[in-house]
Design an enzyme around this catalytic site. Sequence first.
Site, PDB file in Angstrom:
ATOM      1  N   LEU A 226     -12.139 -14.608  -2.569  1.00 13.94           N
ATOM      2  CA  LEU A 226     -12.743 -15.290  -3.725  1.00 13.94           C
ATOM      3  C   LEU A 226     -13.853 -14.454  -4.368  1.00 13.94           C
ATOM      4  O   LEU A 226     -14.391 -14.828  -5.387  1.00 13.94           O
ATOM      5  CB  LEU A 226     -13.256 -16.673  -3.307  1.00 13.94           C
ATOM      6  CG  LEU A 226     -12.141 -17.614  -2.805  1.00 13.94           C
ATOM      7  CD1 LEU A 226     -12.738 -18.944  -2.350  1.00 13.94           C
ATOM      8  CD2 LEU A 226     -11.082 -17.850  -3.882  1.00 13.94           C
TER       9      LEU A 226
ATOM     10  N   ASN B  61      -2.227  -3.874  -0.002  1.00 15.19           N
ATOM     11  CA  ASN B  61      -2.220  -3.361   1.365  1.00 15.19           C
ATOM     12  C   ASN B  61      -2.134  -4.535   2.336  1.00 15.19           C
ATOM     13  O   ASN B  61      -3.013  -5.380   2.315  1.00 15.19           O
ATOM     14  CB  ASN B  61      -3.504  -2.558   1.606  1.00 15.19           C
ATOM     15  CG  ASN B  61      -3.517  -1.911   2.973  1.00 15.19           C
ATOM     16  OD1 ASN B  61      -2.502  -1.895   3.673  1.00 15.19           O
ATOM     17  ND2 ASN B  61      -4.661  -1.395   3.369  1.00 15.19           N
TER      18      ASN B  61
ATOM     19  N   ASP C 173      -2.876 -13.917   0.347  1.00 12.62           N
ATOM     20  CA  ASP C 173      -3.732 -12.733   0.245  1.00 12.62           C
ATOM     21  C   ASP C 173      -4.182 -12.547  -1.217  1.00 12.62           C
ATOM     22  O   ASP C 173      -4.250 -11.430  -1.724  1.00 12.62           O
ATOM     23  CB  ASP C 173      -3.009 -11.478   0.754  1.00 12.62           C
ATOM     24  CG  ASP C 173      -3.966 -10.308   0.968  1.00 12.62           C
ATOM     25  OD1 ASP C 173      -5.185 -10.485   0.804  1.00 12.62           O
ATOM     26  OD2 ASP C 173      -3.479  -9.209   1.294  1.00 12.62           O
TER      27      ASP C 173
ATOM     28  N   HIS D  47      -8.608  -8.567  -9.042  1.00 10.29           N
ATOM     29  CA  HIS D  47      -9.343  -7.372  -9.482  1.00 10.29           C
ATOM     30  C   HIS D  47      -9.388  -7.376 -10.998  1.00 10.29           C
ATOM     31  O   HIS D  47      -8.438  -7.834 -11.655  1.00 10.29           O
ATOM     32  CB  HIS D  47      -8.639  -6.095  -9.009  1.00 10.29           C
ATOM     33  CG  HIS D  47      -8.717  -5.870  -7.537  1.00 10.29           C
ATOM     34  ND1 HIS D  47      -9.897  -5.581  -6.887  1.00 10.29           N
ATOM     35  CD2 HIS D  47      -7.770  -5.912  -6.579  1.00 10.29           C
ATOM     36  CE1 HIS D  47      -9.668  -5.444  -5.588  1.00 10.29           C
ATOM     37  NE2 HIS D  47      -8.388  -5.652  -5.368  1.00 10.29           N
TER      38      HIS D  47
HETATM   39 ZN   LIG Z   1      -5.536  -7.630   4.702  1.00 10.01          ZN
END
Ligand SMILES: [Zn+2]
Lengths: 434, 337
Positions: free
Chosen positions: A67, A287, A314, A318
């Site tokens: 977050l 990743n 996940d 950005h």
């Molecule tokens: Zn991770």
Amino acid sequence: MSEILILNGRLVDPLNNIDEPKDLLLRDGRVAAVETPGALKGAAAAEVIDAAGLVVAPGLIDVHVHLREPGQTYKETIATGTAAAAAGGFTTVVAMPNTVPVNDTVEKLAWMLAPERGSVVNLVAMPAATVGSMGVEVTDFEALRAAGAVGFTDDGKPVLEDHIMRAALVAAARVQAPVSQHAEDTRLTGGCSMNAGPMAFRLGLRGMPVEAEAKIVERDLQLLREIEKSEGLRPHLHVQHVSTTRAIEAIRSAKREGLHVTCEIAPHHFALNEEAVGDYNTHAKMNPPLRVEEDRVQMVEALLDGTADCIATDHAPHAAFEKRQEFERAPNGITGLETALGVALRVLHRAQGLSLSRIVQLMSTTPAAIVSLAGRGALGVGHYGDVVLFDAGAEWTFDANASRSKSRNTPFDGAPMLGRVRYTICEGRVVYRG
Amino acid sequence: MQKVSEEEAAAGAQRPYAEGSLLSVAHLSVDEISRILSETDRIRSLAPAERSAILRGRTVALLFYESSTRTRTSFELAAKSLGATTTLVSDKSSSIEKGESLKDTGLTLRALGAECIILRHSASGAPFVLARETGLPVLNAGDGMHEHPSQALLDLRTMLTRLRGPEAAKAVDSKALAGVTVVITGDILHSRVARSNAMLLPKLGARVILCGPEKLLPELALGLGEGVEIERDFDRALAQANVAMMLRIQRERLAGLELDLGDYIARYQLNGERLAAHAPKALVLHPGPMIRGLEISDEVADGPQSAIEEQVAHGLAVRSALLARALRAGAFGKGNA
Ligand SMILES: [Zn+2]
């Protein structure tokens, strides 16, 4: 206090083994009644929702979100990230600790969870497993657990040193919480920006080998064995965002062996493969990276056969300027909260025939169990009034520009989705209407 | 209606890059390759005065994040011979603002009047970013370990001229190099020249054999496409070669990969003895800069089978055509070319 009556819906509640028409009454933030259709007709309620044609399920739970608050609020805030969560049908999210500063103390945890942050859904957090997520000194699990920590992780990087990971697993077992591991042997991935494979070779990019993930998973499983034997404890390892065949194989056999291991798979890892990187698309850079098609197929297989315990996004926002640069320089991560259900239903339910009940189990029931959220992940009387109502047959196209997240970094912009969220209700309050 | 092959369709697919960009040889259809070659030939045949009218009044920027005397000079002279104004921005001259993003540098160049940017960058894929962000035609002059498309095109023209004659270098079809085997030897892993050639030449019917030790040539290289093979034994590869293309070896890379220099030379250096024994008729190419005595011996580099100097001349010619194409000038400015 307020009451919401949900009529004519199809209740899918795997924990209570229900998949049939039911009416629901929410009162004072809790489930007050679950009845056969028509039985609640007389009940007075401030709001009546006609859920005809909709699935009524326990609110979705995401055990892995970023977050960005404190420290990187230009990417996301707790308010915007949880608004995106609500739009995606989530009623609980688990915040990762890689904020600036890293969430590694009771004070920082309390700050993050304070009502002033403006979370619109139930917010819990996994603080750092090591101080500053530097991998050197284990944080105060006991104090953090007492302050509400639902697990411990250095996500973004692994707990690399054997003895530190061992200490973390032991400490976590004592407070009955999982250690959530980002499994990446960073000694094998320096300078790498995508999966090691034919695509990376063609694009002239250094690739992360699949062994980097598997090695850490295998090491951690070995630590579980040793700790069970020598300490008489039963630590819980949760493996984050599994992406490779070899790692999922290791988890499958560890489960057969009886070790306490759970794992999550992200929608992008079961929906996309490395080809999505295309012409250096930084919105397909994360990743662990997107892997080859065979790995993707194995992730689907693991979700179908139950090796994978849950789906986690996940969600990693950005800013546009960060992603609009050279592939190797762009940061890892994509947003995911608003596309998880639509992708899961399209790829797992429609294409693979996985039942709605299993989808709800993967996205609510089991995540609740992994982080021990009492009263969530199911809709029995007395449970929290955390409900998602979605039209499981609705086809739509995701538009990143319409996202409630502050960021737009998703490979699913313009992608077909199946299943549209109509209402998200968190503790008896409607937090999203679609 | 002309039948469009799958490959042509893929190469011609809609892309968010300005027409005339050359970012990857994968984007080129056989027809486009042919048009570039015929324009190369046409420009070559013009009198200097005519040639310098092609891009008169046009502005081309050279944006070089890596030093490269050879490629930069070649593009610069090509642009000037067509009459264009060039401006060079390089990190050597420190005119690249420290820390400024590639996007912002590109937008600045565009605002200053650049109509086309020639980019050399250490990051694979950087030309894609620049093309997307500026909307200008971008010519990839080498990006990281990815590609060096103009080098592959000049290599192609060199091969066609030497193997098939100057007439054959004016136009190509998908069989132009049928029966030709090109052996590319050396540090394939880190080579953008190898990637561009291995993806370009099979489009014209060539067979490409990659040669080198596992550490410099992983099996993954087979994924570059159809028509690409691997042969670890240099002598066996050479025996099949119509063209032997040698790649530069950087000593520090060998050290980093724990490869023994002496052993490498013994197994992979192209020397006179080896050439005479296994490929006495093959054409020898090297994109430069060469390290004489390492991957190639003096007598081979300067010998009769070498076309290394001709490559440089072909580079100038091909780059002229690429600039005309980028700016929709010359033959590319007429009709639907
Ligand atoms: Zn991770």
